[in-house]
Design a protein around this motif. Structure first.
Motif, PDB file in Angstrom:
ATOM      1  N   ALA A 196       4.055  -6.252 -10.714  1.00 27.49           N
ATOM      2  CA  ALA A 196       4.164  -7.583 -10.101  1.00 27.49           C
ATOM      3  C   ALA A 196       3.822  -7.535  -8.611  1.00 27.49           C
ATOM      4  CB  ALA A 196       5.565  -8.149 -10.295  1.00 27.49           C
ATOM      5  N   ALA A 197       3.770  -6.338  -8.040  1.00 23.47           N
ATOM      6  CA  ALA A 197       3.394  -6.181  -6.632  1.00 23.47           C
ATOM      7  C   ALA A 197       1.914  -6.496  -6.425  1.00 23.47           C
ATOM      8  CB  ALA A 197       3.698  -4.763  -6.144  1.00 23.47           C
ATOM      9  N   GLU A 198       1.144  -6.480  -7.497  1.00 21.74           N
ATOM     10  CA  GLU A 198      -0.295  -6.750  -7.421  1.00 21.74           C
ATOM     11  C   GLU A 198      -0.604  -8.058  -8.145  1.00 21.74           C
ATOM     12  OE1 GLU A 198      -2.190  -4.994  -5.520  1.00 21.74           O
ATOM     13  OE2 GLU A 198      -0.685  -3.446  -5.156  1.00 21.74           O
ATOM     14  N   ALA A 199      -0.421  -9.167  -7.479  1.00 19.41           N
ATOM     15  CA  ALA A 199      -0.631 -10.483  -8.097  1.00 19.41           C
ATOM     16  C   ALA A 199      -2.040 -11.023  -7.891  1.00 19.41           C
ATOM     17  CB  ALA A 199       0.384 -11.478  -7.552  1.00 19.41           C
TER      18      ALA A 199
ATOM     19  N   SER B 288       0.813  -1.228   0.000  1.00 19.80           N
ATOM     20  CA  SER B 288       0.000   0.000   0.000  1.00 19.80           C
ATOM     21  C   SER B 288       0.844   1.274   0.000  1.00 19.80           C
ATOM     22  CB  SER B 288      -0.973   0.010   1.182  1.00 19.80           C
ATOM     23  OG  SER B 288      -0.268   0.092   2.402  1.00 19.80           O
ATOM     24  N   SER B 289       2.047   1.209   0.543  1.00 20.43           N
ATOM     25  CA  SER B 289       2.920   2.388   0.572  1.00 20.43           C
ATOM     26  C   SER B 289       3.670   2.579  -0.747  1.00 20.43           C
ATOM     27  CB  SER B 289       3.943   2.263   1.710  1.00 20.43           C
ATOM     28  OG  SER B 289       4.904   1.262   1.406  1.00 20.43           O
ATOM     29  N   GLY B 290       3.633   1.561  -1.610  1.00 12.96           N
ATOM     30  CA  GLY B 290       4.369   1.622  -2.864  1.00 12.96           C
ATOM     31  C   GLY B 290       5.798   1.120  -2.745  1.00 12.96           C
ATOM     32  N   GLU B 291       6.204   0.779  -1.544  1.00 19.32           N
ATOM     33  CA  GLU B 291       7.575   0.318  -1.321  1.00 19.32           C
ATOM     34  C   GLU B 291       7.854  -1.005  -2.038  1.00 19.32           C
ATOM     35  OE1 GLU B 291      11.450   0.701  -0.104  1.00 19.32           O
ATOM     36  OE2 GLU B 291       9.851   2.182  -0.009  1.00 19.32           O
TER      37      GLU B 291
ATOM     38  N   ALA C 128      13.707  -1.687  -8.541  1.00 21.68           N
ATOM     39  CA  ALA C 128      15.135  -1.548  -8.224  1.00 21.68           C
ATOM     40  C   ALA C 128      15.905  -2.823  -8.570  1.00 21.68           C
ATOM     41  CB  ALA C 128      15.321  -1.215  -6.744  1.00 21.68           C
ATOM     42  N   ASN C 129      15.172  -3.929  -8.682  1.00 27.12           N
ATOM     43  CA  ASN C 129      15.799  -5.213  -9.005  1.00 27.12           C
ATOM     44  C   ASN C 129      15.469  -5.680 -10.418  1.00 27.12           C
ATOM     45  OD1 ASN C 129      17.231  -6.331  -6.477  1.00 27.12           O
ATOM     46  ND2 ASN C 129      15.371  -5.376  -5.712  1.00 27.12           N
ATOM     47  N   GLY C 130      15.072  -4.734 -11.269  1.00 28.21           N
ATOM     48  CA  GLY C 130      14.851  -5.040 -12.679  1.00 28.21           C
ATOM     49  C   GLY C 130      13.542  -5.712 -13.014  1.00 28.21           C
ATOM     50  N   LEU C 131      12.596  -5.671 -12.099  1.00 34.41           N
ATOM     51  CA  LEU C 131      11.294  -6.292 -12.340  1.00 34.41           C
ATOM     52  C   LEU C 131      10.235  -5.221 -12.540  1.00 34.41           C
ATOM     53  CD1 LEU C 131      11.618  -9.010  -9.582  1.00 34.41           C
ATOM     54  CD2 LEU C 131      11.956  -9.320 -12.033  1.00 34.41           C
TER      55      LEU C 131
END
Length: 80
Positions: free
Chosen positions: A70-73, A53-56, A63-66
């Motif tokens: 993908a944070a919302e599966a 929810s914070s976007g972190e 930052a790792n090339g993804l």
């Protein structure tokens, strides 16, 4: 993507194929935990919810090339 970094390879996502459900819906991952540790499960789920929810979580992914999306599966599911 990480293992091919610095090499002259082109990595592309496969096109969705209905016969392979994992190609139609995004993959999900899990954190294996000891059975019966509901307090631990709750704490980890809450932490992931805050990161999402914070976007972190999206920032960590990019930052790792993804891809950030993908944070919302989606809702938890078993892919067969």
């Amino acid at each position: 993507m990480y293992t091919t970094k610095g090499r002259k390879l082109k990595v592309e996502a496969a096109k969705p194929f209905d016969e392979v459900s994992a190609s139609v819906e995004a993959a999900q991952s899990t954190f294996p935990m000891p059975k019966g540790r509901q307090t631990m499960v709750k704490a980890i789920n809450e932490d992931i919810a805050v990161l999402r929810s914070s976007g972190e979580l999206a920032k960590i992914l990019t930052a790792n090339g993804l891809k950030a999306d993908a944070a919302e599966a989606g809702d938890p599911r078993l892919i067969k």
